[in-house]
Design an enzyme around this catalytic site. Structure first.
Site, short mmCIF file in Angstrom:
data_model
loop_
_atom_site.label_atom_id
_atom_site.label_comp_id
_atom_site.label_asym_id
_atom_site.label_seq_id
_atom_site.Cartn_x
_atom_site.Cartn_y
_atom_site.Cartn_z
N ARG A 137 45.20 53.44 26.79
CA ARG A 137 46.07 52.07 26.17
C ARG A 137 47.50 52.38 26.17
NH1 ARG A 137 41.57 50.47 22.54
NH2 ARG A 137 42.10 48.57 21.45
N ARG A 141 47.95 43.91 16.88
CA ARG A 141 47.22 44.57 17.75
C ARG A 141 47.67 43.96 19.13
NH1 ARG A 141 41.27 43.59 15.75
NH2 ARG A 141 40.66 44.61 17.79
N ARG A 178 34.79 37.00 15.09
CA ARG A 178 34.11 38.16 15.07
C ARG A 178 34.11 38.70 13.61
NH1 ARG A 178 35.57 42.65 19.37
NH2 ARG A 178 37.32 43.52 17.89
N LYS A 213 35.49 43.13 26.39
CA LYS A 213 35.39 44.41 26.95
C LYS A 213 34.21 45.27 26.61
CE LYS A 213 39.49 46.60 25.77
NZ LYS A 213 39.84 45.38 24.91
N ARG A 260 34.67 44.61 10.68
CA ARG A 260 36.01 45.58 11.11
C ARG A 260 37.30 45.18 10.44
NH1 ARG A 260 36.32 46.40 17.54
NH2 ARG A 260 38.39 46.71 16.92
P1 AMP Z 1 39.22 48.66 19.92
O1 AMP Z 1 37.73 48.90 19.35
O2 AMP Z 1 39.19 49.18 21.50
O3 AMP Z 1 39.65 47.39 19.79
O4 AMP Z 1 40.29 49.70 18.90
C1 AMP Z 1 40.20 49.50 17.86
C2 AMP Z 1 41.45 50.25 17.24
O5 AMP Z 1 41.24 51.69 17.44
C3 AMP Z 1 42.90 49.78 17.86
O6 AMP Z 1 43.42 48.86 17.30
C4 AMP Z 1 43.66 51.31 17.71
O7 AMP Z 1 43.86 51.37 16.42
C5 AMP Z 1 42.39 52.31 18.03
N1 AMP Z 1 42.30 52.73 19.17
C6 AMP Z 1 41.15 52.61 20.09
N2 AMP Z 1 41.32 53.08 21.26
C7 AMP Z 1 42.64 53.63 21.35
C8 AMP Z 1 43.31 54.18 22.15
N3 AMP Z 1 42.91 54.41 23.46
N4 AMP Z 1 44.55 54.66 21.81
C9 AMP Z 1 45.15 54.66 20.44
N5 AMP Z 1 44.58 53.78 19.76
C10 AMP Z 1 43.11 53.43 19.90
#
Ligand code: AMP
Length: 191
Positions: free
Chosen positions: A89, A146, A128, A14, A134
């Site tokens: 989400r 996740r 990654r 994404k 991260r």
């Molecule tokens: P991402 O970078 O989108 O993979 O997000 C990393 C982490 O941030 C996720 O595993 C969640 O813990 C948190 N996170 C990101 N976006 C959301 C969201 N829309 N709702 C809840 N938690 C989020």
């Protein structure tokens, strides 16, 4: 306004595809993951609290992310459109997003889903993790957590948008450029 949601499990691509699309269509990129990591980097209380969920591979509470998205949209009210990456989400987040866009007299144009199987995702995220720094890319256990959060809480959103005839699934395996062309084809069909 052109408002797109780039949907899909963690590691589906994404972020990579969003970067290409914002350049092509002059959109503002809203990645809630990036916004949360920036809060953490800045050492804010919100960032520190969110990190406890992120490190375990769990979703951060809805109210926190909805508030962040609202602030971002309000401070970019002049945008030609938005691309939402990693948001919504959960169903309550999707409902809140509809309401926020309604306040801007606009709506979601389409939802493009990048479809990739779990084993490929785990492989990609562990790779990654070697360079991303991260915390949530480091162990297979966190990555699978996740993915399970995605299946339980996020996947129902696909039905929410399918019911509105807005969801299109795309094979997320393959060349970055080919996947980008596929996404652009769908976007151009409504734009
Ligand atoms: P991402 O970078 O989108 O993979 O997000 C990393 C982490 O941030 C996720 O595993 C969640 O813990 C948190 N996170 C990101 N976006 C959301 C969201 N829309 N709702 C809840 N938690 C989020």
């Amino acid at each position: 306004m052109l408002n797109l949601i780039l949907f899909g499990p963690p590691g589906a691509g994404k972020g990579t595809q969003s970067e290409k699309l914002i350049a092509t269509y002059n959109l503002k990129h809203i990645s809630t993951g990036d916004l949360l990591r920036a809060e953490r980097q800045a050492g804010t209380e919100l960032g520190n609290q969110a990190n406890e969920y992120i490190a375990k591979g769990e979703l951060v509470p809805d109210a926190v992310v909805i508030g962040m998205v609202r602030n971002y949209m309000q401070s970019h009210a002049e945008a030609a459109g938005f691309i939402f990456d990693g948001f919504p989400r959960t169903i309550p987040q999707a409902e809140a997003l509809d309401q926020m866009l309604n306040e801007f007299n606009t709506s979601i144009s389409m939802v493009l889903g990048l479809e990739v199987n779990e084993d490929e995702l785990v492989k990609r995220l562990l790779l990654r993790g070697q360079t991303s720094g991260r915390v949530d890319d480091q162990s297979e256990e966190t990555i699978r957590n996740r993915f399970h959060e995605y299946l339980n809480k996020t996947l129902p959103i696909q039905g929410y948008y399918s019911d509105q005839n807005k969801y299109h699934g795309i094979n997320g395996l393959g060349e970055i450029g080919e996947i980008n062309s596929e996404l652009c084809k769908w976007i151009d069909s409504v734009n």
